[in-house]
Design an enzyme around this catalytic site. Structure first.
Site, short mmCIF file in Angstrom:
data_model
loop_
_atom_site.label_atom_id
_atom_site.label_comp_id
_atom_site.label_asym_id
_atom_site.label_seq_id
_atom_site.Cartn_x
_atom_site.Cartn_y
_atom_site.Cartn_z
CB THR A 1 1.74 -5.79 101.01
OG1 THR A 1 2.22 -5.20 99.79
CG2 THR A 1 2.13 -4.92 102.19
CB CYS B 1 3.89 -6.72 91.70
SG CYS B 1 5.56 -7.13 91.17
N GLY C 1 5.93 -11.46 96.66
CA GLY C 1 4.53 -11.83 96.85
C GLY C 1 3.74 -10.68 97.44
CD GLU D 1 -0.58 -6.04 93.79
OE1 GLU D 1 0.35 -5.96 92.98
OE2 GLU D 1 -0.47 -6.58 94.92
N GLY E 1 4.37 -10.49 103.12
CA GLY E 1 5.67 -9.85 103.32
C GLY E 1 5.83 -9.29 104.72
CE LYS F 1 6.35 -21.40 99.35
NZ LYS F 1 5.32 -21.83 98.36
CD GLU G 1 8.62 -7.40 93.41
OE1 GLU G 1 7.53 -6.83 93.66
OE2 GLU G 1 8.73 -8.29 92.56
#
Length: 482
Positions: free
Chosen positions: A234, A288, A232, A386, A237, A180, A254
């Site tokens: 956090t 990232c 992608g 981030e 995730g 995807k 990741e």
């Protein structure tokens, strides 16, 4: 140039009509104009893709049962077709997410076929089965087998490079994949599908279902999936980890980063300025692992801030398709608004030395100037969160121990760098940084070594032999004594 429009999805080894008429429109981050569209996958499309991947994996004589050398030959054909489309792939990525073309030619053109060939070699060089003499009598046959059908969810910032962090080891291991791609970068994924068709990749081995977060969530929880690999944020995730935990489904995550660049008191930053740029502001700050917290010794603080400021001011802003461009636009207006929100906070938390605005002369496109903040505390928002844009925070420190403590004082642990005229000294400092990866006087994702994070930066590893093992499960057969 004419728009790039697709009307069918790549599922089951062929182009198929989507279940709905919904489409994903792709706009240029440089001109804001429509540059293409693809069908938006719906749940029935995901069902069809998973079923095709399941059949390709489970059927007698299917992909999982092929000898590694046979799979390697098929993947070499795939790599060759990707090579043939390399220039077009780089251009499509640059047009979609603003990645400078010279970088796309490396990350998006060279890296994917390199990974296919690397993992084919790794799979062929490792024993499929190992015989272990027992301590209690008998013998154990221990084998690594493909985990099954993999759901791979990738972001928009390095779409092809990150796709093949997952696709290459999964296919080499004998898994099948439902990929995807992110909504912002779908045109390159369909070009990749064209390469798969031209290479004669068996039906169902690789499938592409573009869509938003809803389709990603549906894929993660799909009963026909055996493993998830996600790159992608956090936040997303965590949600994926919760679903996979409940389903007892293996997952590789990741996630985000807020890595530190420790500039030691003997560093000659000017001599390493290109490498420093590559570790801090590459891809318009949209990577990232970038070292966006720069830790500088108080004894040389002003000098180092000036060097970084001069670097940021020197970077050519422009059309990402221009080879001279160092900083292109951000991927979307929404991403620019996010970055500008952090810049506004930074103006309250530190001293702006350069940037901080939209560059003059760019009335179209989602551009932001490379921005540097000095006199920033490590507890500031721009030091903790981030940003994912061309924004650096320069944090002062006293001695080496304090620098290491500041570097480790983060919720993240993905990347990092140490800069010194003494590589041995820098290496010893790097050993003390709590992060999945650290570079000495540069940073590069080396294919032979594991890449991934700790803490809020995720779990599991990609690249290296470890990246292949993530798509394998152990099986033991206990044989009786002779």
């Amino acid at each position: 140039m004419p728009a790039i429009d697709y009307r069918e999805l790549y599922v089951g080894g062929q182009w198929t009509h989507p279940a709905t008429a919904d489409t994903i429109a792709v706009h240029s981050p440089t001109t804001e104009e429509l540059i293409g569209s693809v069908p938006r996958a719906s749940e029935p499309d995901v069902d069809a893709a998973v079923a095709a991947a399941r059949a390709a994996f489970d059927e007698p004589g299917g992909w999982a049962s092929w000898h590694p050398k046979q799979r390697g030959e098929a993947l070499e054909q795939f790599a060759a077709e990707l090579d043939a489309r390399g220039a077009e792939t780089a251009a499509r990525v640059s047009m979609q997410n603003g990645m400078p073309i010279w970088l796309a030619q490396q990350f998006e053109t060279i890296f994917p076929p390199l990974l296919l060939r690397y993992y084919s070699d790794v799979m062929n060089s490792a024993p499929v089965e190992e015989e272990r003499p027992g301590m209690l009598g008998g013998t154990s046959l221990v084998s690594r087998q493909p985990v099954g059908v993999v759901g791979a969810i990738v972001p928009w910032n390095v779409p092809q490079g990150i796709s093949f962090l997952k696709v290459a080891p999964a296919l080499a291991a004998g898994c099948t994949v439902v990929l995807k791609p992110a909504e912002q970068t779908v045109l390159d994924a369909f070009l990749m599908a064209e390469a798969a068709v031209a290479a004669g990749l068996p039906a169902g081995v690789l499938n592409v279902v573009p869509g938003g977060a809803d389709i990603g969530a549906y894929l993660v929880s799909h009963p026909g999936i055996d493993k998830i690999s996600f790159t992608g944020s956090t936040t997303t995730g965590r949600a994926i980890a919760e679903t996979c935990g409940r389903l007892l489904r293996p997952v590789t995550l990741e996630l985000g980063g807020k890595s530190a660049a420790i500039v030691l008191d003997d560093a000659d930053l000017g001599a390493s300025i290109e490498s420093f740029f590559g570790a801090t502001l590459l891809n318009n700050g949209q990577i990232c692992w970038l070292s966006t917290r720069v830790l500088a010794p108080r004894s040389r603080y002003t000098e180092i801030v000036d060097t970084i400021t001069d670097l940021a001011r020197s970077l050519t802003i422009g059309d990402p398709l221009d080879p001279k461009t160092k900083i292109g636009p951000l991927v979307s207006s929404r991403q620019r608004e996010r970055v500008e929100g952090y810049i506004a906070k930074g103006k309250l938390e530190g001293r702006l030395t350069t940037g901080g605005s939209r560059p003059p002369g760019f009335d179209q496109g989602w551009f932001v100037e490379p921005t540097v903040f000095a006199d920033v505390d490590n507890n500031a928002t721009i030091s903790r969160e981030e940003i994912f844009g061309p924004v650096l925070s320069v944090v002062p420190y006293g001695d080496e121990s304090e620098a290491i403590a500041i570097a480790n004082d983060s919720a993240y642990g993905l990347g990092g760098t140490v800069w010194s005229s003494d590589a041995g000294r820098a290496t010893e400092v790097a050993r003390k940084v709590r992060s999945g990866t650290v570079g000495v006087n540069h940073y590069v994702n080396e294919p032979v070594a594991p890449f991934g994070g700790i803490k809020d930066s995720g779990m599991g590893r990609e690249l290296g032999p470890e990246g292949l093992h993530a798509y394998q499960v152990y099986k033991t057969i206990y044989l009786p004594p002779a």
